[in-house]
Motif scaffolding. Sequence first.
Motif, PDB file in Angstrom:
ATOM      1  N   PHE A 224       0.828  -1.208   0.000  1.00  0.00           N
ATOM      2  CA  PHE A 224       0.000   0.000   0.000  1.00  0.00           C
ATOM      3  C   PHE A 224       0.864   1.260   0.000  1.00  0.00           C
ATOM      4  N   LEU A 225       1.872   1.296   0.869  1.00  0.00           N
ATOM      5  CA  LEU A 225       2.738   2.479   0.956  1.00  0.00           C
ATOM      6  C   LEU A 225       3.616   2.628  -0.274  1.00  0.00           C
ATOM      7  N   GLU A 226       4.053   1.522  -0.843  1.00  0.00           N
ATOM      8  CA  GLU A 226       4.853   1.587  -2.073  1.00  0.00           C
ATOM      9  C   GLU A 226       4.096   2.307  -3.177  1.00  0.00           C
ATOM     10  N   VAL A 227       2.825   1.982  -3.358  1.00  0.00           N
ATOM     11  CA  VAL A 227       2.027   2.590  -4.422  1.00  0.00           C
ATOM     12  C   VAL A 227       1.852   4.089  -4.186  1.00  0.00           C
TER      13      VAL A 227
ATOM     14  N   CYS B   7      12.115   5.223   7.797  1.00  0.00           N
ATOM     15  CA  CYS B   7      13.573   5.131   7.911  1.00  0.00           C
ATOM     16  C   CYS B   7      14.248   4.744   6.599  1.00  0.00           C
ATOM     17  N   GLY B   8      13.458   4.527   5.551  1.00  0.00           N
ATOM     18  CA  GLY B   8      14.031   4.199   4.251  1.00  0.00           C
ATOM     19  C   GLY B   8      14.531   2.773   4.121  1.00  0.00           C
ATOM     20  N   THR B   9      13.980   1.854   4.921  1.00  0.00           N
ATOM     21  CA  THR B   9      14.443   0.462   4.886  1.00  0.00           C
ATOM     22  C   THR B   9      13.343  -0.503   4.436  1.00  0.00           C
TER      23      THR B   9
ATOM     24  N   HIS C 271      18.274  -3.337  11.754  1.00  0.00           N
ATOM     25  CA  HIS C 271      17.940  -3.493  10.338  1.00  0.00           C
ATOM     26  C   HIS C 271      16.852  -2.554   9.818  1.00  0.00           C
ATOM     27  N   TYR C 272      15.934  -2.122  10.662  1.00  0.00           N
ATOM     28  CA  TYR C 272      14.798  -1.339  10.171  1.00  0.00           C
ATOM     29  C   TYR C 272      14.787   0.112  10.641  1.00  0.00           C
TER      30      TYR C 272
ATOM     31  N   VAL D 146      12.662  11.181  12.033  1.00  0.00           N
ATOM     32  CA  VAL D 146      12.188  10.570  10.788  1.00  0.00           C
ATOM     33  C   VAL D 146      10.997  11.331  10.211  1.00  0.00           C
ATOM     34  N   SER D 147      10.755  11.081   8.950  1.00  0.00           N
ATOM     35  CA  SER D 147       9.589  11.627   8.252  1.00  0.00           C
ATOM     36  C   SER D 147       9.035  10.529   7.349  1.00  0.00           C
TER      37      SER D 147
END
Length: 326
Positions: free
Chosen positions: A27-30, A56-58, A99-100, A109-110
């Motif tokens: 969902f967030l990728e789209v 966090c960009g991970t 890792h995350y 973070v944003s």
Amino acid sequence: MNGRSTRPKLGLALSGAAARSVFYVGFLEVLQENDVTVDVIAAQSGASVVAASFACGTLEKLKHDLFTMSWPRLRALLGRAKKGGYYTLDIVEEYFREHYTLSKTFDAVSPQLYFVASDLNSGETVPLAIGDLARGMRVTCSVPGIFSPVQWGSRHLVDGGLLSVIPGKLAREAGVDVVVGVDAKATRHIFLASHMRLRGWYNFARNELVMGPVTRGWSLFRRVFTSGGADDYLEAIDLFPEDETGGHSWLKVLGRSLDLASKAEAASAKNTDNFGCDVIISQGLGKFGDSVSIANIKGLYEEGRQTALDNLPRIQSLLQQAASNK
């Protein structure tokens, strides 16, 4: 006045979803691929892992881990708890941090993140928005009866999904213009209906096994099942002794959690404001049933992508309306 200052702010409110949370990855990728800026995410339980990884960009690392997850690997991350639950999330928290979240804090973070926890003592929802992200993720993922509660100051905190359905009001209070709720849960709260009906049996079993005398257990059993009274249940729960370490026993944590979940379920049934959301998206998950196996991970991810694509025009329309009202 420039365009950036007038851009309406979008907040997402993500329900907890355990293994279903991979839905949120898609969902967030789209949204990201279609240049939809997310300013705030309020999340609970497993959704917090996806939200934090996104901020966090991970997210690619998380997706890889989820797609290659196995039961032996999952078991290796779980330690046996000494009190209050069957497992501890000590190892999981460190894995999250390495890792995350990359040891980041909420204020670094944003989008802005808010996680939801439940206070076992007061029966209140507790927003987490400061400090270490990995610790916040661990707290809101601590399903009572499975994982030990986490002490946070004077509070004993567990999974936010115990009391909260969709944390839309928390996202709204962060000052956004549009709140989109996304519900990927199989049940309204973290316990199934069958678990909720077992409250009285836990009460009875506790008194049989811990208190000892059959007459005492039978008396409480009759009172709970004939009156259905929460007060009787709470009285019985209060009889649980603390364990030898000074913490609450597993049965006491589970009993208290079931009682709080029952009250929260009754309260949410009366909800009339969409949990603070402008819209709630909850389509596409019924075919996965009440539980999700590791084999369904990729299917859930694809379902998340498709759900986002289906609702993208709706979200964009809400943002356009909000922009015209500025």
